[in-house]
Design a protein around this motif. Structure first.
Motif, PDB file in Angstrom:
ATOM      1  N   ASP A 167      -5.142   3.145   8.861  1.00  0.00           N
ATOM      2  CA  ASP A 167      -4.466   2.031   7.608  1.00  0.00           C
ATOM      3  C   ASP A 167      -5.702   2.707   6.296  1.00  0.00           C
ATOM      4  N   TYR A 168      -5.688   4.548   6.291  1.00  0.00           N
ATOM      5  CA  TYR A 168      -6.327   4.074   4.984  1.00  0.00           C
ATOM      6  C   TYR A 168      -5.507   5.872   3.566  1.00  0.00           C
ATOM      7  N   GLU A 169      -5.788   5.939   3.087  1.00  0.00           N
ATOM      8  CA  GLU A 169      -5.009   7.256   2.250  1.00  0.00           C
ATOM      9  C   GLU A 169      -6.071   7.760   1.638  1.00  0.00           C
ATOM     10  N   PHE A 170      -5.906   9.167   0.478  1.00  0.00           N
ATOM     11  CA  PHE A 170      -6.216   9.957  -0.099  1.00  0.00           C
ATOM     12  C   PHE A 170      -5.788   9.809  -1.063  1.00  0.00           C
ATOM     13  N   PHE A 192       0.651  -1.094   0.174  1.00  0.00           N
ATOM     14  CA  PHE A 192      -0.025   0.249   0.251  1.00  0.00           C
ATOM     15  C   PHE A 192       0.764   1.230   0.031  1.00  0.00           C
ATOM     16  N   ALA A 193       2.097   1.132   0.387  1.00  0.00           N
ATOM     17  CA  ALA A 193       2.607   2.387   0.617  1.00  0.00           C
ATOM     18  C   ALA A 193       3.307   2.522  -0.584  1.00  0.00           C
ATOM     19  N   ASP A 248      -0.852  12.529   9.164  1.00  0.00           N
ATOM     20  CA  ASP A 248      -0.326  11.180   8.966  1.00  0.00           C
ATOM     21  C   ASP A 248      -0.662  10.350   7.899  1.00  0.00           C
ATOM     22  N   VAL A 249      -1.690  11.511   7.550  1.00  0.00           N
ATOM     23  CA  VAL A 249      -2.421  10.319   6.718  1.00  0.00           C
ATOM     24  C   VAL A 249      -1.678  10.247   5.078  1.00  0.00           C
ATOM     25  N   PRO A 295      -9.100   0.932   2.115  1.00  0.00           N
ATOM     26  CA  PRO A 295      -9.907   2.271   1.706  1.00  0.00           C
ATOM     27  C   PRO A 295      -8.836   3.262   0.756  1.00  0.00           C
ATOM     28  N   MET A 296      -9.319   3.776  -0.116  1.00  0.00           N
ATOM     29  CA  MET A 296      -8.620   4.965  -0.594  1.00  0.00           C
ATOM     30  C   MET A 296      -9.844   5.598  -1.038  1.00  0.00           C
ATOM     31  N   PHE A 297     -10.042   7.426  -1.220  1.00  0.00           N
ATOM     32  CA  PHE A 297     -10.545   7.575  -1.029  1.00  0.00           C
ATOM     33  C   PHE A 297      -9.970   8.732  -1.632  1.00  0.00           C
TER      34      PHE A 297
END
Length: 573
Positions: free
Chosen positions: A434-437, A249-250, A459-460, A410-412
């Motif tokens: 543990d999610y990201e925009f 994911f990173a 930190d998101v 989740p990826m928004f």
């Protein structure tokens, strides 16, 4: 096709996995669906006020930066689709794609650019790009208008001669301007250039998902070329990725369009699609897994949704991908089926014991979906008819994704300050970190700088959706982005417009939806009422609407059993 063959054709998605809910929502009643979605996103008044306050702080900070929304965002705000000049630019950009000869291109430029009041926009923006573009458009417009001046005036005659002599220059300048605008949205002309640019100081703060631009494959040769392009891109992205990033994911990822990988990616060709396209997608996914990068299947037209979900499920169940969590899927919030699709993905994650990344977008083809439904004469629309309704659905999907726990990553994808604040608040409430925009390259940078400077969201992670392509693919992509972000309902457009009150930008979409009693937009009649009151539109059915197609099959079977006798009504004369 005989009845036995039709009975052997089961629905694409089993009812037990959420397929029935997805099919029921295809053309669902908008009011009834919104009532159900509203119940899922209703919050206490203090939470609503806190979210609005956070969103307002971000918007005020963005507006306070004199140059923060410069470049292409200033251009979109100055020439949005609510202005005559914005509409003219869209006409020119879209039409130039299809004009092969210079004479017609010159005539188009003279006709369209001479109609604009470009002087009105000069100096109206602090952006160098906008003012330079306005000078060029104003000059071009004046030159183009000279054709109407009486040639008996010597000065007018000279200016007219100069204008005609300069038409090739004007044509090249307009095409070059369109190219410059398009490149604001594209990270690189090739994957190597894009990956190199992602390492710049400006880009290092973000993760990246690379999108190889290109239209749908028309032939098998096209599909093979796109497959090789994706495979080569995966190699370059994986080879350049930071080995220190241990989580998939990173690490960087690639976005894949299924329509680019098969020339007949449609429901009527389901057998062929599953036989030919599934192995191709698995091969790309295996390559991505070997190089430890993610791969997300992009969303496309509503007619292909169930086909893409079934294909995704088959790829996800491939033994060679067992245990890999890098295979993701994009979901469009403007579709009425979006919330049911999230339920389907959660069920798939349960059955495969694999975490599934989900990129939640609002959708970029709304106008196309509306027009297709009208042309087909469908009983309703597959998308919502109000922007606020799409926003409410997006939030309901976001809540479901956050509540899915380890089954969903989740990826928004959003440029909307209220949406970001709402998601962040809900994630804190659920203790989800543990999610990201995600944002588009060239869009939303100023907003996300503020989001990432805020304590609760610092930190998101944020990922840039980074298109990659040469000039041939740039202009079609530019047209889509201008349509999406140049609309007067676009947050990207309105955040830089001082005439738009901040309360309008950061208000709760649920409040706006309730203000209209969750009713569909009266400005968009149902397809059957498109020509009312003069006449009813001819009724039709979508091949992707499986229940409707099953009813049509039954009606055909019923008529097949009837025996018809033809005879003259009277004696022959």
């Amino acid at each position: 096709m005989n009845p036995d063959e039709r009975s052997a054709r089961p629905p694409l998605l089993p009812d037990t996995s959420g397929g029935a809910a997805i099919r029921d929502a295809f053309l669902a009643d908008e009011h009834a669906l919104l009532v159900a979605l509203a119940a899922q996103v209703t919050q206490p008044d203090d939470a609503v006020r806190a979210i609005a306050a956070q969103a307002r702080a971000w918007v005020e900070a963005v507006r306070s930066e004199r140059q923060s929304h410069g470049g292409i965002e200033s251009f979109l705000q100055q020439y949005d689709l609510s202005t005559p000049e914005g509409v003219l630019l869209m006409c020119v950009a879209e039409a130039l794609l299809r004009i092969p000869d210079t004479a017609t291109a010159d005539a188009l430029i003279r006709d369209k650019l001479s109609r604009g009041d470009w002087d009105h926009h000069l100096g109206a923006s602090d952006s160098l790009l906008v003012n330079a573009s306005t000078w060029g458009l104003m000059l071009t417009g004046k030159l183009a208008r000279i054709d109407r001046v009486d040639a008996r005036d010597p000065r007018a005659w000279y200016e007219r001669f100069a204008a005609r002599a300069g038409e090739p220059v004007v044509r090249v300048a307009v095409r070059q301007a369109m190219k410059v605008m398009a490149e604001q949205f594209v990270l690189g002309r090739g994957i190597a250039e894009a990956v190199a640019r992602s390492g710049s100081a400006e880009q290092r703060a973000y993760r990246h998902s690379y999108d190889m631009l290109g239209e749908a494959a028309v032939t098998a040769v096209d599909a093979r070329r796109y497959f090789e392009s994706y495979r080569d891109a995966i190699g370059v992205i994986g080879g350049a990725a930071d080995a220190a990033d241990t989580s998939v994911f990173a690490r960087p990822s690639i976005s894949v369009k299924l329509s680019a990988l098969h020339p007949r990616y449609e429901l009527a060709q389901r057998t062929r699609v599953f036989g030919e396209l599934v192995p191709a997608v698995i091969a790309l996914a295996e390559h991505a897994r070997a190089l430890r990068i993610g791969m997300t299947i992009d969303a496309e037209e509503a007619d292909r949704l169930e086909l893409s979900l079934e294909l995704f499920a088959r790829v996800r169940r491939a033994p060679s991908l067992d245990g890999w969590e890098g295979l993701g899927l994009a979901v469009q919030g403007y579709q009425k089926r979006a919330r049911a699709v999230i339920g389907f993905i959660v069920a798939l994650a349960d059955s495969t014991r694999a975490r599934i990344p989900v990129r939640l977008v609002k959708g970029a083809y709304w106008d196309t979906e509306i027009k297709r439904a009208q042309v087909q004469g469908l009983a309703g629309y597959p998308v919502f008819t109000r922007k606020a309704h799409t926003d409410v659905c997006y939030l309901a999907c976001a809540r479901a994704m956050l509540e899915a726990g380890p089954r969903i990553y989740p990826m928004f994808a959003t440029h909307n300050a209220h949406t970001i604040a709402w998601v962040s608040a809900r994630a804190r409430e659920l203790d989800v970190h543990d999610y990201e925009f995600q944002r588009l390259h060239g869009m939303g940078d100023a907003l996300y700088r503020r989001v990432r400077a805020t304590g609760d969201t610092a930190d998101v992670a944020c990922r840039v959706y980074a298109p990659v392509g040469g000039h041939r693919d740039l202009l079609p992509y530019l047209v889509r982005r201008l349509l999406e972000n140049g609309a007067n309902t676009s947050f990207v457009n309105r955040i830089g417009d001082p005439h738009v009150e901040i309360e309008e930008l950061v208000g709760d979409p649920l409040h706006r939806a309730r203000a209209s009693d969750f009713s569909p937009s009266p400005r968009i009649p149902l397809p059957v009422d498109l020509f009312a009151p003069e006449r009813r539109n001819s009724a039709g059915v979508s091949l992707a609407d499986q229940p409707a197609m099953a009813r049509l099959d039954d009606a055909i079977d019923a008529t097949a059993a009837a025996r018809w006798t033809a005879a003259p009504r009277g004696a022959a004369t």
